[in-house]
Each structure stands twice: as C-alpha cells, then as structure tokens.
Design a protein around this motif. Structure first.
Motif, short mmCIF file in Angstrom:
data_model
loop_
_atom_site.label_atom_id
_atom_site.label_comp_id
_atom_site.label_asym_id
_atom_site.label_seq_id
_atom_site.Cartn_x
_atom_site.Cartn_y
_atom_site.Cartn_z
N LYS A 177 0.84 -1.21 0.00
CA LYS A 177 0.00 0.00 0.00
C LYS A 177 0.86 1.25 0.00
O LYS A 177 0.53 2.26 -0.62
CB LYS A 177 -0.93 -0.02 1.22
N ILE A 178 2.00 1.21 0.71
CA ILE A 178 2.89 2.36 0.73
C ILE A 178 3.48 2.59 -0.65
O ILE A 178 3.53 3.73 -1.15
CB ILE A 178 4.02 2.18 1.77
N VAL A 179 3.93 1.53 -1.28
CA VAL A 179 4.49 1.64 -2.63
C VAL A 179 3.44 2.21 -3.59
O VAL A 179 3.74 3.09 -4.41
CB VAL A 179 4.99 0.26 -3.11
N GLN A 180 2.22 1.77 -3.42
CA GLN A 180 1.14 2.28 -4.29
C GLN A 180 0.94 3.78 -4.06
O GLN A 180 0.78 4.55 -5.00
CB GLN A 180 -0.14 1.52 -3.96
N SER A 181 0.97 4.20 -2.80
CA SER A 181 0.82 5.64 -2.50
C SER A 181 1.94 6.45 -3.10
O SER A 181 1.72 7.54 -3.66
CB SER A 181 0.82 5.88 -0.98
N VAL A 182 3.16 5.92 -3.02
CA VAL A 182 4.31 6.65 -3.57
C VAL A 182 4.20 6.73 -5.09
O VAL A 182 4.49 7.76 -5.69
CB VAL A 182 5.63 5.98 -3.14
N GLN A 183 3.75 5.64 -5.71
CA GLN A 183 3.56 5.66 -7.16
C GLN A 183 2.54 6.72 -7.57
O GLN A 183 2.69 7.39 -8.59
CB GLN A 183 3.13 4.28 -7.66
N GLU A 184 1.51 6.86 -6.77
CA GLU A 184 0.49 7.89 -7.05
C GLU A 184 1.10 9.28 -6.96
O GLU A 184 0.79 10.17 -7.76
CB GLU A 184 -0.69 7.75 -6.09
N GLU A 185 1.97 9.49 -5.98
CA GLU A 185 2.63 10.80 -5.86
C GLU A 185 3.54 11.06 -7.05
O GLU A 185 3.61 12.18 -7.56
CB GLU A 185 3.45 10.87 -4.55
N ILE A 186 4.24 10.04 -7.50
CA ILE A 186 5.13 10.19 -8.66
C ILE A 186 4.31 10.54 -9.89
O ILE A 186 4.66 11.44 -10.67
CB ILE A 186 5.95 8.90 -8.89
N ALA A 187 3.19 9.85 -10.06
CA ALA A 187 2.33 10.13 -11.23
C ALA A 187 1.78 11.55 -11.15
O ALA A 187 1.72 12.27 -12.16
CB ALA A 187 1.19 9.12 -11.28
N ALA A 188 1.41 11.98 -9.94
CA ALA A 188 0.84 13.33 -9.78
C ALA A 188 1.88 14.40 -10.01
O ALA A 188 1.55 15.53 -10.39
CB ALA A 188 0.23 13.47 -8.37
N ALA A 189 3.15 14.05 -9.79
CA ALA A 189 4.22 15.05 -9.94
C ALA A 189 4.45 15.43 -11.40
O ALA A 189 4.99 16.50 -11.69
CB ALA A 189 5.52 14.53 -9.32
N GLY A 190 4.05 14.54 -12.29
CA GLY A 190 4.11 14.91 -13.72
C GLY A 190 5.44 14.65 -14.37
O GLY A 190 6.27 13.89 -13.88
#
Lengths: 413, 111
Positions: free
Chosen positions: A346-359
């Motif tokens: 779940k943590i890895v998934q959250s970090v991936q979401e932040e990376i995607a949001a960063a553009g």
C-alpha cells in the motif's frame, strides 16, 4: 522608583566630578603655569572621572546581583489567594522547565505536571488532559492511550462542545456519589477548560470531584486556568520546535540518526512484549537523473510529497525516517512478513500515485521496496541490511517488492 | 495460550488472552472449533485481550468462521485497533461479523 534613584546617583556623581575639577582649576589659577603643574592637574581630573565611573559601575553591578530569579521570589505581600496561586503556578512551571532533561517529548511529563497542580490547587482527584488534533474533530490523551487502548478519540459530548465553542465549563458541585465512572465524554466533569491558540482549541483539561470549587470565586478559578493555558501554549511551542529539530526538512520525516534512536527504542519495546516487527526500505530510483537535468525543485517537491504519503500510511507506533538521499527506512511494529508485505504494498502504491501526480520531470522515477521480518529478537542493523539487500534484489529482478523471510524463518525454527 | 470460556445461555463466549500468532494459533483454533461445534455456531470471540495477530491468526479466525457446519457463524467482539487494522488490511474484516460489544454480539444470535 529604581529609575529615579539611578538618575539621582548619576547626577550626584557628575556634580561631584565637576566640583573637584573646578577646585583643581582654581588651584592651578593661583600658581605658575608650569608644565609639571598642568600635568598634575590634568591627571587629577582624569583620576576623578575614572574613580567616578568605577563607583557607578560597582553600584550598578550590586543592583543587578540584587535581582533574584523568579523562582526564588516569594509572593508579593498583600496578594490575594488567586494571585498567590497564579504566582505559584508560574514558579512551579519554570522549575519544571529547568529540571527537564534530555530530548524526550514534552507532553507526557507535562500531563503529570498539570494533574499534580490541578489536584493540589482544586483538590480534584480526577484530571484528564487531551490534545485536540488539527481540525478539531478528534483528541488524544496527553500521555499514552486510554483504557480502551485507543489513541485518538472522537470529540463529542461535553468535551466536544467545549472544544468547538471555546467556552469553558465550570460547575460548582461534584457529581453525585454513586455516579458511574466518568467517561471522557461524560457530562459529570466539573471543569472542562479549552486551551486556545490562534482562535482554535489545541487542548482540553477536564477535572472533577473537586470539593473546593464551590468555595472559590469563579474569577479566581478562571485566572488560575488562564495562567495554565499560557504554560500549555508554551509547551506546545517547545514541542513543535523539538519535533522540527528532529525532522528532515526535505521529506518531513525524521533524519537517519533519529530514526536509529527511535527504532532501537521501539524494537526494545516490541521484543519485551514478544511482538514481531518488519523493517522495510523504500528506494526511489532516478532522483539523480532529476538532479542532472536541473529539475531540482521538482525533485524536492517529490521528496516532500513522498514523505507526506508515507507519514499518512504509518500507524502511531511505527517509525519512518530518511535513510539516505534516495531511501526511506520503516520499522513496522506487530507485523509478520505477510502483513508487513501488505502494508508495504500500500505504501508503494501511495508513492507511485505521488510520482504520477508530480508529472513530467518525475515520470522516470521508480519506487521499489525490500522487506525483512524479525520473528523475534533480531537486531535493527541485521533487519536493515536484510531489507536493503531485498530492495537491491527487487531492482535486479525488476519487481516492486522483494521480501527476505529468512530471518523470520530462522526465528520460527 | 490462556483461553477463558463463558456461558451466556445458548451462546458461548471465548476470551483468548495474548497475541494470536503462529505460535499460539493451535490452542485457539482447537478451543474455538470445539465451542463452535458444541453450540452449533453460537460463539462470540471476545478479542479485547488480543493485542495483535499475524497472518496465521487471521487464517485461523477465517477457518473458524467459514467452516461452521450450520448457518450460524461465530461473531467477533471488542477488536483492538491493531487487530482491526490487520483485518482491514487483508480485506478480511468485511468477511467476518464484528460487533463493538459482547452484548451486541450475543443479541445478534437472538434475531
């Protein structure tokens, strides 16, 4: 009064020096103007000035030494009971601050300080102190969790009302004998005092079973509690500063040195209770490329967001820290390898979401994780090394998460 | 693992004491299965003395719940925060019947 006496002293000193100087000049006027005479006269005048300055400095030093520290001052003569109690609180609080040692959190010790003071001043044996979380919807005890093992509680009832409105409750009489045990949302509290800062409630003090409250003027009770609020806000500032000093500025999580300190402490506690722990290392690959491309602010923003995402996923007694430029370390309590893997996923998934949001500049950043689980009794270094090795294996195999279960299997054997 | 057994009419209440982990799960499974079979599924497992559980503990709870021979299945009551998080994390919370108090769990058998 002190300023007037100081000015008088200076005036007298200056006047004395002037008179001596005039006298010396008159003596010179009556004699031949030889070089020796003039030198002697000039030296005498300089001597008077230096002597005068020395006397003044000595007097000033004596006045400073006569100023006592607040903690040694008795209550002012003629003070009312309320004024004496407020004075006593300030003296006790400053002594408490002086005697505090180490870098431990302020709140548990302050909780004890408040309970003792309220019990002494209001003779109230039941005292509870709470911190109100930002947003004002929940609260937690200043010290540890409550009897139900919950750390955060929903604000409702009497306490919720006081927190929301900022209006205190002060009731004269204690609850009837035989009343049920007071729960944190009960209406049986005699004192519910919200501690306010910048228009919001940051804390709550609740007390009951006071036998003296009915005999004290309300203004005196409010003065005492207002003084306590000042102390509370002071502690809140100090605690924020303490946490800020421990925090890695880029990511908002603790630094590596403090991670080791905190993790060792948590690990000791876990093993004392025979609880398993899991240690994870989260690696962000590709940050260096961002540096090389000059995307420094994008990189810094990403680190900040990733740190925030990890903090959101952590439970109250887990520890997360900035391990290196590209790595975060996590210690997860009461988890075996299987449950630890789920949390890390779940943590890895959250970090991936932040990376995607960063553009765009951060699109080539990848996150991988390595996890090791303890069984019981393995040292922190051993767990971290195993987790780092697992993260390296994840990178080599091109997978997101790799688990090293050998330590746990060894412990089970 | 110490396990208390209490009778409440037609319902048995099991109170395990201590963490529900791989090392302790055998005793718990045996006691819970026995009580479940004796009372035709009318069993409440009071979890307030279980500070945490691991994956083996979760599997054990699921096995006791799912392998009930009757329509009635055991209830869980007074989950600690850590246990609730672990069950939620593994998406097993929704598969179990969980109550805030033992009384509510007992009354659910009378509906």
């Amino acid at each position: 009064m002190k300023r007037r006496s100081g000015s008088t002293g200076v005036a007298l000193l200056a006047g004395g020096i002037a008179l001596l100087t005039v006298y010396q000049l008159l003596l010179i006027a009556g004699q031949r103007h030889t070089f020796e005479v003039l030198s002697l006269a000039g030296g005498a005048i300089v001597g008077y000035v230096v002597l005068g300055c020395g006397v003044y400095s000595l007097a000033a030093a004596r006045r400073t030494a006569a100023v006592q520290p607040l903690t040694a001052l008795p209550s002012p003569a003629g003070a009312s009971d309320g004024e004496r109690r407020v004075h006593g609180l300030h003296v006790a609080f400053m002594r408490w601050l002086d005697e505090r040692a180490g870098a431990a959190p302020y709140w548990p010790a302050f909780d004890q300080f408040v309970r003792e003071w309220v019990a002494q001043v209001f003779e109230a044996p039941r005292v509870r102190c709470f911190l109100v979380t930002p947003g004002g919807q929940r609260m937690r005890p200043l010290s540890g969790g409550d009897a139900r093992g919950e750390l955060e509680l929903q604000l409702r009832g009497t306490l919720g009302q006081a927190a929301a409105t900022g209006r205190p409750l002060i009731a004269d009489r204690p609850a009837e004998r035989g009343a049920p045990a007071i729960d944190w949302d009960s209406s049986a509290w005699q004192i519910v005092w919200p501690v306010r800062e910048s228009g919001a409630t940051i804390g709550l003090l609740a007390a009951s079973d006071s036998s003296v409250l009915s005999r004290r003027p309300r203004s005196e009770v409010e003065a005492c509690l207002t003084a306590l609020s000042v102390c509370w806000r002071d502690v809140a500032c100090r605690e924020r500063l303490r946490v800020a000093e421990l925090t890695d500025k880029g990511s908002g999580v603790i630094t590596r040195r403090d991670f080791f300190d905190a993790a060792e402490h948590v690990l000791d506690g876990a093993y004392r209770e025979r609880e398993p722990v899991a240690v994870a290392v989260i690696s962000l690959e590709g940050l260096r490329r961002l540096d090389d491309q000059g995307s420094w602010s994008a990189r810094d923003r990403l680190i900040e967001c990733v740190g925030a995402a990890m903090r959101r996923r952590m439970r109250a007694d887990d520890v997360v820290g900035r391990f290196s430029d590209e790595r975060f370390a996590l210690l997860l309590r009461r988890l075996d390898g299987a449950l630890g893997t789920l949390i890390v996923q779940k943590i890895v998934q959250s970090v991936q979401e932040e990376i995607a949001a960063a553009g765009a500049p951060c699109a080539d950043v990848h996150v991988r994780a390595g996890l090791s689980a303890s069984g019981a009794g393995r040292g922190l270094d051993e767990l971290l090394i195993a987790a780092i090795d697992a993260a390296d294996r994840a990178r080599a195999r091109g997978v997101e998460i790799e688990v090293d279960a050998t330590l746990e299997a060894g412990a089970a054997r | 693992m110490k396990i208390d057994l209490q009778g409440h009419g037609t319902v048995s209440v099991i109170v395990p004491h201590g963490p529900l982990t791989r090392e302790e799960v055998e005793d718990f499974t045996r006691a819970a299965t026995l009580a479940r079979d004796e009372k035709q599924g009318r069993v409440v497992i009071d979890m307030h003395e279980v500070p945490f559980l691991d994956s083996a503990g979760i599997e054990s709870l699921l096995a006791v719940y799912a392998e009930s021979a009757t329509v009635l299945r055991p209830r869980l009551a007074r989950l600690t925060d850590t246990c609730r998080q672990a069950l939620d994390l593994t998406n097993t919370l929704e598969r179990l019947e969980v109550f805030e108090t033992v009384e509510h769990a007992i009354r659910s058998f009378k509906r």
